[in-house]
Design an enzyme around this catalytic site. Structure first.
Site, PDB file in Angstrom:
ATOM      1  N   LYS A 160       2.409   1.082  10.282  1.00  0.00           N
ATOM      2  CA  LYS A 160       2.439   2.278   9.567  1.00  0.00           C
ATOM      3  C   LYS A 160       1.727   3.381  10.429  1.00  0.00           C
ATOM      4  CE  LYS A 160       3.158   0.484   4.856  1.00  0.00           C
ATOM      5  NZ  LYS A 160       2.411   0.524   3.641  1.00  0.00           N
TER       6      LYS A 160
ATOM      7  N   GLU B 126       0.871  -1.068   0.009  1.00  0.00           N
ATOM      8  CA  GLU B 126      -0.175  -0.185  -0.027  1.00  0.00           C
ATOM      9  C   GLU B 126       0.853   1.187  -0.143  1.00  0.00           C
ATOM     10  OE1 GLU B 126      -3.300  -0.083   2.662  1.00  0.00           O
ATOM     11  OE2 GLU B 126      -2.562  -1.907   3.425  1.00  0.00           O
TER      12      GLU B 126
ATOM     13  N   ARG C  65       4.960 -13.230  10.006  1.00  0.00           N
ATOM     14  CA  ARG C  65       5.481 -12.074   9.873  1.00  0.00           C
ATOM     15  C   ARG C  65       6.851 -11.799  10.581  1.00  0.00           C
ATOM     16  NH1 ARG C  65       1.278  -7.459  11.964  1.00  0.00           N
ATOM     17  NH2 ARG C  65       2.882  -6.253  11.183  1.00  0.00           N
TER      18      ARG C  65
END
Length: 783
Positions: free
Chosen positions: A495, A260, A485
């Site tokens: 973020k 993104e 992750r």
């Protein structure tokens, strides 16, 4: 379900250690499935450890709502399924079939198949004979692909036996590992073959990052990644879809990295980049860089630019660069198609009302939206009204008609489109409705013929809705596979939280070297080679991984040790006047860029009557265990022929030491016990060079700033007030002149440093700013 104590007892009965049994009993995802499997297999009172381990493996792989858990558990109990590979195949069969055909199940899961040692030996010999020349050329870097080839040929062979037989055959052809298979020794040999003298500024080694990324793809051929399907192995709702897909791809592996563009990439993304690009590279496939730009409110041009620069910096080249917005027209057509099929509807509920429909905070009963059953024509008309701008933001959404009673929240009538009056970076004002991630991502994967949609485990529940939507639209369906992750201690990677640090001026920007965004690490001096090696060596599993920051720093330290030229730098200068040298005395000394490595070249530094040493290298009160400079004590100067002896200490009116007087010893002086670094004063050479030094430490005090038991006042209260120390005026020798931004150096006895972008490297106001990348050795008191 049993109480926790009873679960622990049952789990211990099938071979789990007490600690693991307790962890599993409290694991709301795996615990219930594991218990169901044990009960269905009739093994509550115990079984051998191998069977218990296979049941546990099953629990971690199969969805909890699968109706075939009991069947597979019984197959494990009866020893029909005797390996993880067989259980994995059984889970796949169960996912692809509503009912089980036992003969077909046995065939696809290798039930009763025995691969003999003789068959293994024959397969290994045949493969090595056919790949002998390539093995001789690539040596041990080729073992991973060979093993993957064998595992595909002999799917049900004993994995350890297969590996040992292959290794034996490889040694017979190319011999055991030697210097050619050690990257460091290989590099050192190459340097010796290319000896040449060069100024320090010419010797900045950045490495061939693309080549570095192509090396050591072993992690692709290990663990779960090695078991992923071949292109064409994913079942489709219509066979023609696979035929069209294979025709379009030429049976190649297609992956994608879909960030993104709402922030800078971080160290966790380095793992995703290596997995997606690495998997495609290992199988001679291709990888898209696709920007998931469906939320114009958070997207900025600088993020698009930074993402591409970062991917290239890590050494990867996208096959194609695409955007979700490339497909906005097609996505809208498919949304209309879904509505025509009666599988989407326009909802006018508020966000709070939708939350209540999904059970609310109390997780109560779920119920349908009142607009769910409106006629198809009315939904089409209302969706058109959304597109035409007849609704305000929040007044209407297009939702997918899924299954509100499904235990998976990803089936609770997800939103496909929402109204947003925000100008898009690429499409401008063309659209006032934008598709959501849940609607866009899987469709873009389909349109781009992705074979392996690789993502992190937070999207595990999304896999079912991913497949549901593609099957509902009857378009090509990739396979989604999730891996754990990567997280690092003493930092945060969210973020949203990173943005808060930036907007509240706690850090300077997204590339502040205290952060673990990739541009920040690059600015601090981390190398792409070290980052890639780190994330690959960590490996790819389904477990989330939290790695101590010191482990990453060790990779960086090792690489910088190989490539960084050495220069002498004085952090806290103390003037030394050598009284028995003439005022105009100047001697040019040749200093190696790296001791004992002639291939790194050398540079010249002046030695004069006035030099500067670090204040920490002088002590007014001597000590028998202190070997540096003190009154009437002798010390060596690095690369200088003779030592100096302190003869006098000069102080100012407040008693501060401002100057040392010393004598340059004659050629008969005894060899000193230690040597210290120094920088000379020479107008002719513009020495010393004044530099600003920025020393960075962990931004957060605790390893996990999100742990409320350790940080009760919230993560922002855990900021380390000493995370940045600035030394405004340090002295470096002239070897640092003509440096460029991102050049890397080892400051002798201090640490590794990188030239910062804040530097002004030309003009009268020239100023060199350096960032400390890592210390020379790991700080044992760091945490």
């Amino acid at each position: 379900m049993e109480n926790i104590d009873e679960l622990v007892r049952i789990f211990q009965n099938v071979g789990l250690a007490e600690k693991k049994a307790k962890e599993t009993a409290n694991n709301k995802k795996i615990g219930p499935i594991f218990h169901t499997a044990i009960v269905e297999a009739g093994l509550q009172e115990g079984c051998d450890k191998t069977t218990g381990a296979l049941l546990y493996f099953l629990a971690g792989k199969i969805p909890k709502d699968s109706k075939h858990i009991g069947y597979i558990a019984k197959k494990i109990a009866s020893k029909d399924l005797a390996s993880n590979d067989q259980v994995q195949a059984a889970v796949k069969y169960a996912a692809d079939n509503d009912t089980i055909d036992e003969a077909k199940f046995n065939e696809e899961c290798g039930v009763g198949v025995v691969v003999t040692p003789e068959e293994i030996q024959a397969a290994v010999k045949s493969l090595l004979d056919s790949k002998k020349d390539e093995l001789i050329e690539k040596r041990y870097t080729f073992v991973g692909p060979l093993l993957a080839n064998l595992r595909q040929q002999l799917k049900w062979a004993n994995a350890l036996m297969l590996k040992e037989e292959l290794e034996k055959g490889v040694v017979a052809i190319i011999g055991p590992k030697d210097d050619r298979d050690d990257p460091k020794k290989k590099k050192a040999k190459a340097k010796k073959e290319n000896k040449k003298q060069a100024p320090v500024q010419k010797k900045q080694a950045t490495g061939n990052t693309s080549k570095a990324c192509q090396l050591n793809l072993d992690f692709i051929f290990e663990g779960e990644l090695a078991k992923l399907h071949k292109p064409g192995g994913n079942k489709q709702i219509k066979e023609s879809l696979m035929e069209e897909h294979l025709k379009a791809t030429g049976k190649k592996v297609y992956t994608r990295f879909p960030p993104e563009p709402n922030g800078f990439l971080h160290i966790g993304h380095a793992k995703a980049i290596n997995v997606n690009f690495g998997y495609a590279q290992a199988h001679n496939g291709v990888t898209y860089l696709r920007y998931d730009d469906t939320n114009p409110e958070a997207e900025e041009e600088k993020y698009f630019t930074s993402i591409l620069e970062t991917v290239k910096w890590l050494g990867f080249k996208p096959w194609k660069i695409t955007y979700s917005s490339d497909y906005f027209d097609k996505l809208y057509e498919l949304a209309v198609d879904l509505t025509k099929r009666g599988l989407a509807y326009v909802c006018h509920c508020t966000g709070e009302e939708i939350k209540k429909q999904r059970g609310g905070e109390d997780k109560g009963p779920r119920y349908d939206c009142p607009h769910r059953d409106r006629p198809i024509e009315e939904n089409l008309r209302e969706f058109q009204n959304m597109k035409d701008g007849k609704y305000k933001e929040g007044e209407a959404t297009l939702r997918m008609k899924m299954d509100m009673q499904n235990p998976n929240p990803q089936f609770w009538d997800l939103v496909a489109y929402r109204v947003m009056y925000t100008k898009h970076f690429r499409t401008g004002d063309k659209w006032c409705i934008y598709p959501t991630y849940d609607f866009t991502h899987c469709i873009c994967d389909s349109l781009e013929n992705i074979t392996h949609s690789l993502c992190t485990t937070e999207f595990r529940m999304s896999r079912d809705s991913y497949y549901w939507l593609l099957d509902a639209l009857e378009i090509y369906k990739p396979v989604q596979w999730e891996y754990g992750r990567l997280s690092i201690t003493n930092t945060i990677l969210s973020k949203r939280k990173l943005n808060k640090l930036v907007t509240e001026k706690i850090v300077n920007d997204w590339d502040d070297p205290r952060l673990f965004t990739l541009p920040a690490l690059r600015r601090r001096g981390f190398t792409p080679e070290a980052i890639n090696a780190f994330v690959r060596d960590v490996g790819v599993t389904t477990a989330n991984t939290i790695i101590n920051v010191s482990r990453l720093e060790n990779y960086v330290r090792d690489h910088l040790n190989d490539i960084a030229p050495r220069i002498m730098t004085i952090m806290d200068p103390l003037k030394v006047v050598i009284t028995n040298l003439a005022d105009d005395y100047v001697k040019e000394i040749t200093v190696p860029n790296k001791p004992r490595d002639e291939s790194m070249g050398s540079h010249i530094v002046p030695f004069t009557k006035t030099i500067y040493i670090d204040r920490s290298d002088f002590r007014e009160q001597d000590d028998p265990n202190y070997y540096r400079l003190a009154p009437n004590k002798t010390v060596g100067l690095l690369y200088v022929e003779r030592p100096i002896t302190c003869t006098e200490v000069i102080k100012d009116g407040e008693g501060n030491i401002v100057e040392i007087r010393a004598k340059y010893e004659d050629e008969n002086a005894r060899r000193p016990k230690t040597y210290i670094q120094w920088v000379a004063e020479s107008k002719k050479h513009n020495s010393p060079v004044e530099i600003e030094v920025r020393e960075y430490s962990n931004l957060f005090i605790h390893e996990n700033p999100m742990d409320s038991s350790v940080v009760p006042n919230g993560w922002l209260s855990d900021i380390n007030p000493n995370s940045l120390t600035v030394i405004p005026k340090a002295y470096a020798e002239i070897g640092i002149n003509n440096c460029k931004v991102e050049d890397k150096f080892q400051f002798v006895r201090v640490g590794y440093f990188c030239v910062d972008s804040d530097s002004k490297l030309d003009g009268a106001d020239k100023k060199i700013v350096v960032n400390r990348t890592v210390t020379l050795k790991e700080d044992s008191n760091k945490n």
